[in-house]
Design a protein around this motif. Structure first.
Motif, PDB file in Angstrom:
ATOM      1  N   ASP A 262       0.837  -1.207   0.000  1.00  0.00           N
ATOM      2  CA  ASP A 262       0.000   0.000   0.000  1.00  0.00           C
ATOM      3  C   ASP A 262       0.871   1.256   0.000  1.00  0.00           C
ATOM      4  O   ASP A 262       0.566   2.247  -0.679  1.00  0.00           O
ATOM      5  CB  ASP A 262      -0.921   0.007   1.227  1.00  0.00           C
ATOM      6  CG  ASP A 262      -2.003  -1.064   1.148  1.00  0.00           C
ATOM      7  OD1 ASP A 262      -2.418  -1.398   0.024  1.00  0.00           O
ATOM      8  OD2 ASP A 262      -2.430  -1.564   2.204  1.00  0.00           O
ATOM      9  N   ALA A 263       1.973   1.216   0.751  1.00  0.00           N
ATOM     10  CA  ALA A 263       2.893   2.352   0.773  1.00  0.00           C
ATOM     11  C   ALA A 263       3.571   2.524  -0.586  1.00  0.00           C
ATOM     12  O   ALA A 263       3.744   3.651  -1.069  1.00  0.00           O
ATOM     13  CB  ALA A 263       3.944   2.149   1.862  1.00  0.00           C
ATOM     14  N   ALA A 264       3.930   1.396  -1.218  1.00  0.00           N
ATOM     15  CA  ALA A 264       4.539   1.461  -2.549  1.00  0.00           C
ATOM     16  C   ALA A 264       3.577   2.070  -3.555  1.00  0.00           C
ATOM     17  O   ALA A 264       3.970   2.849  -4.441  1.00  0.00           O
ATOM     18  CB  ALA A 264       4.956   0.066  -2.993  1.00  0.00           C
ATOM     19  N   SER A 265       2.294   1.743  -3.415  1.00  0.00           N
ATOM     20  CA  SER A 265       1.283   2.307  -4.304  1.00  0.00           C
ATOM     21  C   SER A 265       1.161   3.819  -4.098  1.00  0.00           C
ATOM     22  O   SER A 265       1.057   4.586  -5.060  1.00  0.00           O
ATOM     23  CB  SER A 265      -0.067   1.631  -4.055  1.00  0.00           C
ATOM     24  OG  SER A 265      -1.065   2.148  -4.911  1.00  0.00           O
ATOM     25  N   ALA A 266       1.207   4.244  -2.839  1.00  0.00           N
ATOM     26  CA  ALA A 266       1.079   5.670  -2.530  1.00  0.00           C
ATOM     27  C   ALA A 266       2.295   6.467  -3.008  1.00  0.00           C
ATOM     28  O   ALA A 266       2.178   7.662  -3.286  1.00  0.00           O
ATOM     29  CB  ALA A 266       0.897   5.848  -1.020  1.00  0.00           C
TER      30      ALA A 266
END
Length: 419
Positions: free
Chosen positions: A247-251
């Motif tokens: 999720d952090a990589a997506s953000a």
């Protein structure tokens, strides 16, 4: 001294308990201890028995001076709560057979590593029959981990499990564990303070150092010097909650310099790969477990290290991967509540790592962005100094052997007095 180790995990497993057991037993041998280890075939963290160990009943071998007895067990391809319990139960049975086959080759002391507590009843029975000293070494509090992570309900089953755990722990002559908060937890479970031993995980501080050059591995893996590598290395299981990293990589996908690298194996690695594919994350890379000789380069390659855990796991499980990150002088982001030992260490050693709230995507993203803005090209001196003063392998093992000798001699003197 004759010592018998009983544990699920052992080398050549590259991570976690197996790695530490292998290093510990070989260090014991170097210091003159006669060591036998009753263990499972290597299977972790891939959850697949290694080639060469798949088709056997029991297998004995000598490895670096340690007599190994490998015991068969059920290893599920897909890990569920029921399958995990069956996995633990089959090892408890097979390792029990191996243990009782040695009734006339009794050691001076037996160390049972938790997990798994399933092995405790037969271990204690064997000790009662032979009169040897028993030590329970807790790497993970299984019961706390299961109920803390919500894998089972927190009702009657939890109450019964905790009572059984308390009763089994009381049967050992000594209980050791890897952190001070875990020692406090053991005390709350009824273990008297005089029985407790602090036996932390360690790092080879002469091998894992900040002086290692990670640029060659970085280039081999296709990363430039301008890339900022955010590394998670180790087991990929349910207790880590690694979905938050994706999720952090997506953000952060708009920042093309930030690369998220997962190195390791585990029960949910395929799930993570599928999730990354579904999210079309071109900034996420998966690599297999690396041989030990490459670990210093791997750690040196990273700009930021992630130590990720779910809420409720930090006091039940102190992550072993952190010891080498600290020894390498790495810049780490650790998810743990403030009142855990990880939180307390950060307060006592400002700058050692950044401790943030678990399971908060926004907090993790902010921490990564903030760390990237700092100068992470230089090693973390606070982390390295802590490793040298608190995590040196030889100091920790020498201290533990000395304590084992004291307990064994004390029990022997008591037995003579009774007679």
């Amino acid at each position: 001294m004759k010592l018998l180790l009983k544990s699920l995990n052992y080398a050549p497993e590259l991570t976690g308990i197996g790695k530490y057991n292998g290093e510990m037993c070989e260090a014991f041998v170097e210091k003159g201890v006669n060591v036998t280890a009753i263990v499972a075939p290597p299977y972790y963290p891939e959850w697949k028995v290694h080639t060469g160990y798949r088709k056997f009943w029991f297998k004995s071998e000598i490895k670096n001076g340690v007599e190994l007895v490998r015991c068969p067990l059920y290893v599920p391809e897909k890990v569920t709560t029921i399958k995990r319990l069956l996995h633990l139960a089959t090892f408890a049975f097979s390792s029990g057979l191996a243990l009782f086959s040695r009734l006339f080759k009794k050691p001076d002391v037996i160390i049972l590593v938790q997990p798994t507590l399933f092995c405790a009843p037969l271990t204690l029975l064997y000790a009662k029959l032979t009169g040897i000293t028993t030590v329970l070494h807790i790497q993970d509090f299984e019961v706390d981990a299961i109920f803390g992570l919500g894998l089972m309900g927190d009702g009657k089953a939890a109450s019964v499990a905790k009572k059984i755990e308390r009763w089994l722990m009381s049967g050992f002559d000594a209980v050791s564990t890897i952190s001070y908060s875990m020692l406090e937890n053991a005390k709350k479970k009824g273990v008297p303070e005089q029985k407790l031993i602090h036996f932390p995980n360690w790092s080879d501080t002469t091998f894992v150092t900040p002086d290692t050059d990670g640029s060659v591995l970085r280039q081999e893996w296709g990363f430039s010097n301008q890339d900022k590598i955010v590394l998670y290395a180790g087991n990929m299981g349910a207790k880590q909650g690694l979905e938050i990293v994706l999720d952090a990589a997506s953000a952060l996908r708009e920042n093309s310099q930030i690369k998220f690298v997962f190195v390791g194996a585990g029960a949910i690695v395929d799930k993570l790969k599928t999730m990354a594919s579904d999210l079309e994350l071109s900034n996420v890379y998966f690599k297999p477990l690396q041989p030990w000789e490459l670990v210093p380069q791997l750690l040196a390659m990273a700009d930021i290290h992630l130590v990720i855990q779910k809420k409720g796991a930090a006091d039940a499980v102190l992550p072993s991967k952190l010891t080498n990150i600290l020894s390498a002088g790495g810049h780490a982001i650790v998810t743990a509540e403030e009142d855990t030992e990880l939180g307390r260490i950060e307060k006592e050693q400002p700058g050692i790592y950044e401790c943030i709230e678990p399971e908060s995507i926004g907090t993790l993203v902010s921490a990564i962005e903030s760390s990237i803005k700092k100068n992470t090209t230089k090693h973390n001196e606070v982390a390295r100094k802590f490793a040298l003063s608190h995590l040196d392998k030889n100091v920790i093992i020498d201290r533990f052997i000395s304590r084992l000798t004291e307990i064994t001699e004390s029990n022997s003197d008591f037995a003579k007095e009774i007679k």
